[in-house]
Design a protein around this motif. Structure first.
Motif, PDB file in Angstrom:
ATOM      1  N   ARG A  80      35.888  37.401  38.053  1.00  0.00           N
ATOM      2  CA  ARG A  80      35.715  36.330  37.074  1.00  0.00           C
ATOM      3  C   ARG A  80      36.887  35.352  37.213  1.00  0.00           C
ATOM      4  O   ARG A  80      37.885  35.654  37.878  1.00  0.00           O
ATOM      5  CB  ARG A  80      35.664  36.931  35.661  1.00  0.00           C
ATOM      6  N   PRO A  81      36.797  34.180  36.604  1.00  0.00           N
ATOM      7  CA  PRO A  81      37.858  33.183  36.771  1.00  0.00           C
ATOM      8  C   PRO A  81      39.239  33.740  36.441  1.00  0.00           C
ATOM      9  O   PRO A  81      39.383  34.627  35.595  1.00  0.00           O
ATOM     10  CB  PRO A  81      37.463  32.086  35.782  1.00  0.00           C
ATOM     11  N   ALA A  82      40.248  33.191  37.111  1.00  0.00           N
ATOM     12  CA  ALA A  82      41.614  33.689  36.958  1.00  0.00           C
ATOM     13  C   ALA A  82      42.106  33.563  35.520  1.00  0.00           C
ATOM     14  O   ALA A  82      42.925  34.358  35.069  1.00  0.00           O
ATOM     15  CB  ALA A  82      42.537  32.922  37.902  1.00  0.00           C
ATOM     16  N   ASP A  83      41.626  32.554  34.785  1.00  0.00           N
ATOM     17  CA  ASP A  83      42.126  32.367  33.421  1.00  0.00           C
ATOM     18  C   ASP A  83      41.293  33.120  32.386  1.00  0.00           C
ATOM     19  O   ASP A  83      41.488  32.951  31.187  1.00  0.00           O
ATOM     20  CB  ASP A  83      42.211  30.870  33.065  1.00  0.00           C
ATOM     21  N   PHE A  84      40.381  33.952  32.835  1.00  0.00           N
ATOM     22  CA  PHE A  84      39.626  34.787  31.907  1.00  0.00           C
ATOM     23  C   PHE A  84      40.469  36.020  31.569  1.00  0.00           C
ATOM     24  O   PHE A  84      40.922  36.735  32.466  1.00  0.00           O
ATOM     25  CB  PHE A  84      38.290  35.204  32.548  1.00  0.00           C
ATOM     26  N   VAL A  85      40.680  36.260  30.288  1.00  0.00           N
ATOM     27  CA  VAL A  85      41.543  37.376  29.890  1.00  0.00           C
ATOM     28  C   VAL A  85      40.777  38.693  29.994  1.00  0.00           C
ATOM     29  O   VAL A  85      39.733  38.862  29.347  1.00  0.00           O
ATOM     30  CB  VAL A  85      42.050  37.197  28.437  1.00  0.00           C
ATOM     31  N   CYS A  86      41.245  39.599  30.816  1.00  0.00           N
ATOM     32  CA  CYS A  86      40.591  40.906  30.931  1.00  0.00           C
ATOM     33  C   CYS A  86      41.575  41.929  31.447  1.00  0.00           C
ATOM     34  O   CYS A  86      42.568  41.593  32.078  1.00  0.00           O
ATOM     35  CB  CYS A  86      39.392  40.815  31.872  1.00  0.00           C
ATOM     36  N   SER A  87      41.270  43.194  31.166  1.00  0.00           N
ATOM     37  CA  SER A  87      42.129  44.284  31.610  1.00  0.00           C
ATOM     38  C   SER A  87      41.467  44.992  32.787  1.00  0.00           C
ATOM     39  O   SER A  87      40.245  45.140  32.825  1.00  0.00           O
ATOM     40  CB  SER A  87      42.315  45.261  30.451  1.00  0.00           C
ATOM     41  N   VAL A  88      42.293  45.430  33.750  1.00  0.00           N
ATOM     42  CA  VAL A  88      41.722  46.159  34.891  1.00  0.00           C
ATOM     43  C   VAL A  88      41.065  47.460  34.449  1.00  0.00           C
ATOM     44  O   VAL A  88      40.229  48.010  35.163  1.00  0.00           O
ATOM     45  CB  VAL A  88      42.767  46.499  35.979  1.00  0.00           C
ATOM     46  N   ARG A 130      39.872  27.906  40.086  1.00  0.00           N
ATOM     47  CA  ARG A 130      40.188  29.094  39.280  1.00  0.00           C
ATOM     48  C   ARG A 130      39.115  30.159  39.372  1.00  0.00           C
ATOM     49  O   ARG A 130      39.364  31.331  39.138  1.00  0.00           O
ATOM     50  CB  ARG A 130      40.340  28.690  37.813  1.00  0.00           C
ATOM     51  N   ARG A 131      37.879  29.728  39.668  1.00  0.00           N
ATOM     52  CA  ARG A 131      36.782  30.687  39.779  1.00  0.00           C
ATOM     53  C   ARG A 131      36.802  31.397  41.126  1.00  0.00           C
ATOM     54  O   ARG A 131      36.104  32.387  41.313  1.00  0.00           O
ATOM     55  CB  ARG A 131      35.438  29.957  39.620  1.00  0.00           C
ATOM     56  N   VAL A 180      48.840  36.049  35.232  1.00  0.00           N
ATOM     57  CA  VAL A 180      47.481  35.523  35.333  1.00  0.00           C
ATOM     58  C   VAL A 180      46.613  36.342  34.385  1.00  0.00           C
ATOM     59  O   VAL A 180      46.652  37.574  34.441  1.00  0.00           O
ATOM     60  CB  VAL A 180      46.979  35.642  36.791  1.00  0.00           C
ATOM     61  N   PRO A 181      45.864  35.684  33.487  1.00  0.00           N
ATOM     62  CA  PRO A 181      45.117  36.429  32.462  1.00  0.00           C
ATOM     63  C   PRO A 181      44.139  37.459  33.029  1.00  0.00           C
ATOM     64  O   PRO A 181      44.007  38.543  32.470  1.00  0.00           O
ATOM     65  CB  PRO A 181      44.367  35.321  31.708  1.00  0.00           C
ATOM     66  N   ASN A 182      43.458  37.133  34.113  1.00  0.00           N
ATOM     67  CA  ASN A 182      42.534  38.096  34.715  1.00  0.00           C
ATOM     68  C   ASN A 182      43.374  39.120  35.478  1.00  0.00           C
ATOM     69  O   ASN A 182      43.935  38.830  36.541  1.00  0.00           O
ATOM     70  CB  ASN A 182      41.564  37.374  35.650  1.00  0.00           C
ATOM     71  N   GLU A 183      43.460  40.317  34.935  1.00  0.00           N
ATOM     72  CA  GLU A 183      44.358  41.324  35.514  1.00  0.00           C
ATOM     73  C   GLU A 183      43.950  41.756  36.913  1.00  0.00           C
ATOM     74  O   GLU A 183      44.791  42.130  37.724  1.00  0.00           O
ATOM     75  CB  GLU A 183      44.412  42.559  34.599  1.00  0.00           C
ATOM     76  N   VAL A 187      42.670  39.793  39.169  1.00  0.00           N
ATOM     77  CA  VAL A 187      43.184  38.738  40.047  1.00  0.00           C
ATOM     78  C   VAL A 187      44.689  38.926  40.213  1.00  0.00           C
ATOM     79  O   VAL A 187      45.220  38.877  41.328  1.00  0.00           O
ATOM     80  CB  VAL A 187      42.877  37.333  39.466  1.00  0.00           C
ATOM     81  N   CYS A 244      36.761  42.512  34.532  1.00  0.00           N
ATOM     82  CA  CYS A 244      37.299  41.365  35.273  1.00  0.00           C
ATOM     83  C   CYS A 244      36.315  40.830  36.322  1.00  0.00           C
ATOM     84  O   CYS A 244      36.639  39.912  37.065  1.00  0.00           O
ATOM     85  CB  CYS A 244      38.610  41.749  35.946  1.00  0.00           C
ATOM     86  N   TYR A 245      35.133  41.434  36.395  1.00  0.00           N
ATOM     87  CA  TYR A 245      34.143  41.003  37.383  1.00  0.00           C
ATOM     88  C   TYR A 245      32.875  40.511  36.703  1.00  0.00           C
ATOM     89  O   TYR A 245      32.567  40.933  35.589  1.00  0.00           O
ATOM     90  CB  TYR A 245      33.780  42.160  38.316  1.00  0.00           C
TER      91      TYR A 245
END
Lengths: 437, 210
Positions: free
Chosen positions: B155-163, A206-207, A87-90, A92, B131-132
């Motif tokens: 933020r949305p699950a498909d948003f690319v971000c690093s913890v 997804r949000r 999943v791109p948002n790490e 999540v 991610c927030y």
């Protein structure tokens, strides 16, 4: 209960003043703040003592195969979530991983419980947690859509409705039928609640993947409860040679018992409305007596609320058993008032009286559980068992403070008084289902 | 029947909640959602909110503290405290110097687009995980100041971000009244919006700027 509450006498004194100005001669709580106990000795009251286990009295056996259906499905659901979700948002992804790990651990530990229905409930909860993680994952990768979730909710509501329509409360012996059908009512209630449109499924899953997961988890638990209701009914009837319908008997019994319980409550005069300091000539503030009184007073209040909500929900078997609990709680309250008026439940010297109160509670609970018919007694006695457990919990955690000791003593006292009121309440249930009372 | 006891617990909790609410409303007639000490909520439709984000974690503005010193944040973005200013007049506005990055410029334009004769601006910046996203729960007007309530949400699950990523988020809130008589200000930030209803969020912004 020898006289009317002492409201008028104390009115000129004031509850707060009583303690300060010595309005009452019999305080018994002088220097209460300094009252301290040996925490070790209190811990010994429960250390190594087994909390009595509720007897396995449910009239329908719950075989492993029934539990395995839920655990098997839970394993499938959690197995469909990758260990490292892409999943791109790490953040999540990390939360999904944590929740997945937790469910896997729960599945390995597989909780044990005292009764078949409780073991089933535990299995359904884990299945729901697995479905929650699975749903959150599917929301995260864009596999969930609002319409299918809404359709699933509607389907569950319709099935519950259909079940209730064709349900005639059939059974053999009326007491056992009552207990089985009350369990089924509870399962249908759970199914209906889990199908409710709250929390709403997010517009953009997804949000809000964890909210989406929560909705899916609820639905899964709801379907599981619905399936268990059907299976328990089938299994029960398979063991009854000539089942009779108890639907109208249960409705009438609920009505009779509810009325009896509210009449009994009315006979308590003003006590249900009076807080402890206003109820007695004796000053009871800061003593186990006040805690016992409040606990018993709340017990009657909650029982009355439970009867009402079960009747409003058309749960006649549940309302009948709740009516019996209502009667027992009034009996316990009355006995508590008498005991306090007789000078009992003052601050104990040491751990000795606490241990004695616990022992008396255990004995009374075992006797209540032995009252025939045992499946009904075990249900009606449940608040006594809960009180005993809460007293044990107090002592396990105690620092030896006065309020903890008072609370434990009150809990054990209530457990005993309530358990002692169980046989009469069970007699009233039997009379009510047989059309008397 | 396994959830009888749970039901009982819920009833007890509900009763306790009702009791607490009753206690609140006896002191004040404000709505139940807002504790009385909070002040009156500014109607969400009267707010304009602008969110900006510096993904390099750079500060967005510096503030002169009156002694000639400039409140310039430290380098480590994670350790940086939340900074908030309530701008009610030109003098106050002039104490704030915006950086020249594009998010800082955007925030400056929002502030300078405000007529401080009839309105005021609440300005805040803080480090937020990549991610927030930030959200505004509400702004409350008290007797002598304003109070902003904010929270963060995934933020949305498909948003690319690093913890490990930490950005600087800036929030400008334009209020529909001048602030000449208001001196104090305060803010609160919750780590998880949970079920809170919010009036503006970074994903969609809010108020009249929507």
């Amino acid at each position: 209960m020898t006289g009317r509450p002492r409201r008028s006498v104390l009115a000129g004194c004031g509850a707060g003043l009583a303690a300060l100005a010595g309005c009452s001669a019999d305080l018994g709580t002088d220097g209460d703040e300094e009252r301290e106990y040996d925490a070790g000795a209190l811990g010994d009251v429960v250390e190594g003592q087994e909390t009595p286990t509720r007897p396995e009295t449910f009239p329908v056996g719950v075989p492993e195969t029934m539990l395995d259906r839920h655990y098997g499905r839970a394993r499938e659901l959690v197995g469909a979530v990758p260990e490292r979700p892409a999943v791109p948002n790490e953040a999540v992804a990390e939360r999904l991983r944590e929740r997945r790990t937790r469910v896997v651990r729960e599945l390995e530990e597989r909780p044990d419980a005292a009764t078949g229905p409780d073991r089933l409930a535990a299995a359904r909860r884990i299945r729901g947690s697995a479905a929650e993680v699975n749903g959150a994952y599917r929301a995260a990768v864009g596999e969930l859509d609002r319409d299918s979730v809404a359709g699933n909710r509607r389907a569950l509501r319709a099935d519950v409705h259909g079940f209730r329509g064709g349900w005639t409360y059939r059974g053999g012996d009326p007491a056992r039928a009552l207990v089985v059908h009350a369990e089924i009512e509870g399962l249908l209630r759970t199914a209906r609640q889990r199908a409710e449109a709250w929390p709403p499924f997010p517009e953009a899953p997804r949000r809000d993947v964890f909210r989406a997961g929560e909705v899916l988890g609820n639905l899964s638990e709801g379907w599981a409860a619905f399936a268990d209701a059907g299976r328990l009914r089938t299994r029960y009837l398979a063991g009854v040679p000539d089942p009779a319908s108890y639907r109208s008997a249960a409705t009438a019994a609920a009505h009779r018992l509810g009325r009896r319980a509210s009449m009994a409550r009315r006979r308590l005069d003003e006590y249900p409305e009076l807080p402890a300091p206003e109820a007695f000539e004796r000053a009871v503030e800061g003593t186990p007596a006040a805690r016992l009184y409040e606990r018993a007073r709340r017990g009657t209040e909650h029982a009355a609320g439970d009867v009402d909500s079960a009747r409003r929900g058309g749960e006649h078997a549940t309302a009948t058993l709740e009516g019996a609990r209502g009667l027992a709680s009034v009996g316990a309250f009355r006995a508590a008032i008498d005991a306090i008026e007789a000078g009992e439940y003052g601050p104990p010297e040491d751990a000795g009286p606490v241990a004695a109160a616990r022992e008396a509670a255990v004995t009374a609970l075992r006797e209540a559980w032995a009252t025939e018919p045992v499946p009904v007694s075990a249900e009606v006695a449940e608040p006594a068992r809960e009180a005993l457990v809460s007293g044990d919990f107090r002592l396990e955690e105690t620092d030896g403070e006065a309020y903890e000791v008072d609370d434990a003593l009150a809990a054990f006292g209530y457990a005993r008084l309530y358990a002692e009121a169980v046989p009469d309440a069970v007699t009233a249930v039997l009379a009510a289902v047989e059309g008397e009372g | 029947m396994s959830d009888w006891s749970r039901r009982r617990a819920l009833q007890a909790a509900a009763a306790a909640g009702a009791f607490a609410l009753a206690g609140c409303s006896s002191e004040s007639s404000v709505s139940r959602e807002v504790p009385p000490e909070r002040g009156e909520p500014v109607p969400p439709a009267d707010l304009a909110v602008r969110f900006v984000r510096d993904t390099g974690g750079e500060p967005l503005f510096d503030v002169e503290d009156g002694t000639g010193d400039r409140g310039t944040p430290k380098d480590d973005v994670r350790a940086r405290p939340t900074r908030a200013e309530y701008l009610t007049d030109a003098e106050g506005r002039d104490r704030v110097t915006f950086r020249s990055t594009s998010p800082a410029e955007e925030l400056r334009a929002f502030v300078d687009g405000t007529d401080l004769g009839s309105r005021s601006v609440y300005l805040l910046e803080r480090p937020v995980s990549a991610c927030y996203e930030a959200r505004v729960v509400g702004v409350y007007r008290e007797e002598d100041g304003v109070d902003a309530d904010l929270c963060q949400s995934l933020r949305p699950a498909d948003f690319v971000c690093s913890v490990d990523g930490v950005d600087t988020v800036g929030v400008g809130i334009r209020l529909p009244f001048p602030g000449d008589e208001l001196s104090g200000h305060g803010w609160s930030w919750r780590g998880d919006c949970g079920d809170l209803r919010t009036v503006a969020d970074e994903g969609g912004e809010g108020g009249e700027g929507r």
